[in-house]
Motif scaffolding. Structure first.
Motif, PDB file in Angstrom:
ATOM      1  N   VAL A 137       0.941  -1.263   0.068  1.00 40.84           N
ATOM      2  CA  VAL A 137       0.113  -0.011   0.265  1.00 40.84           C
ATOM      3  C   VAL A 137       0.975   1.181  -0.014  1.00 40.84           C
ATOM      4  O   VAL A 137       2.106   1.410   0.387  1.00 40.84           O
ATOM      5  CB  VAL A 137      -1.149   0.007   1.242  1.00 40.84           C
ATOM      6  CG1 VAL A 137      -1.982  -1.092   1.212  1.00 40.84           C
ATOM      7  CG2 VAL A 137      -0.131  -0.089   2.561  1.00 40.84           C
ATOM      8  N   ASP A 138       0.399   2.385  -0.273  1.00 43.64           N
ATOM      9  CA  ASP A 138       0.970   3.507  -0.417  1.00 43.64           C
ATOM     10  C   ASP A 138       1.119   3.942   0.932  1.00 43.64           C
ATOM     11  O   ASP A 138       0.482   3.552   1.931  1.00 43.64           O
ATOM     12  CB  ASP A 138       0.379   4.617  -1.403  1.00 43.64           C
ATOM     13  CG  ASP A 138      -0.903   5.242  -1.303  1.00 43.64           C
ATOM     14  OD1 ASP A 138      -1.413   4.835  -0.075  1.00 43.64           O
ATOM     15  OD2 ASP A 138      -1.079   5.878  -2.190  1.00 43.64           O
ATOM     16  N   ALA A 139       1.867   5.480   1.190  1.00 42.75           N
ATOM     17  CA  ALA A 139       1.555   5.881   2.391  1.00 42.75           C
ATOM     18  C   ALA A 139       0.506   6.276   3.036  1.00 42.75           C
ATOM     19  O   ALA A 139       0.178   6.419   4.193  1.00 42.75           O
ATOM     20  CB  ALA A 139       2.731   7.306   2.224  1.00 42.75           C
ATOM     21  N   ASP A 140      -0.650   6.367   2.113  1.00 38.50           N
ATOM     22  CA  ASP A 140      -2.163   6.587   2.515  1.00 38.50           C
ATOM     23  C   ASP A 140      -2.866   5.357   2.951  1.00 38.50           C
ATOM     24  O   ASP A 140      -3.982   5.531   3.158  1.00 38.50           O
ATOM     25  CB  ASP A 140      -2.792   7.702   1.677  1.00 38.50           C
ATOM     26  CG  ASP A 140      -1.832   9.164   1.394  1.00 38.50           C
ATOM     27  OD1 ASP A 140      -1.538   9.432   2.576  1.00 38.50           O
ATOM     28  OD2 ASP A 140      -1.999   9.385   0.388  1.00 38.50           O
ATOM     29  N   GLY A 141      -2.313   4.350   2.641  1.00 35.82           N
ATOM     30  CA  GLY A 141      -2.810   3.133   3.109  1.00 35.82           C
ATOM     31  C   GLY A 141      -3.678   2.503   1.891  1.00 35.82           C
ATOM     32  O   GLY A 141      -4.485   1.522   2.080  1.00 35.82           O
TER      33      GLY A 141
END
Length: 135
Positions: free
Chosen positions: A23-27
């Protein structure tokens, strides 16, 4: 001795581990979307050591199959090298003998896939470096 560092990357890694999904840093699961797979419709060669305990060969297999299901099998290859772990592939005692020819073979395949291939071992100047064996 230690300086300040951001903990944000570790929070993201924690989220990845909890969810079992990149996942990216924002989930957000932006790396496993159909759009992400389309962006990876290009030749990719997966290489791993069979005894790698850091990046398990099975994860590469799952990724390759996931990409093949979306983009076709012709774009992807995978080689799993027996008796080699993580960095052993590059600095192992016999890596020059056991692994380097496979890496050169895979680079030749990638070069050929680009449409700009130079035809096997002529590219690297090492006689026999392009074994022609493909997984």
């Amino acid at each position: 001795m230690f300086s300040r560092v951001s903990l944000k990357p570790f929070e993201q890694l924690q989220d990845v581990m909890r969810r079992g999904l990149a996942v990216d840093a924002d989930g957000q699961a932006i790396y496993t979307s159909d759009d992400a797979a389309r962006r990876l419709a290009l030749p990719i060669s997966f290489l791993s050591g069979a005894t790698n305990k850091i990046f398990y060969p099975e994860s590469g297999q799952r990724t390759r199959v996931w990409l093949e299901d979306r983009n076709g099998a012709d774009l992807y290859q995978q080689r799993i090298i027996p008796d080699y772990g993580h960095m052993d592939l590059f600095i192992g005692h016999n890596a020059h003998r056991d692994v380097t020819p496979i890496i050169l073979d895979q680079l030749a395949w990638l070069d050929d896939q680009s449409g700009m291939g130079m035809g096997g071992s002529a590219r690297c100047g090492i006689p026999g470096a392009h074994s022609g064996k493909r997984a």
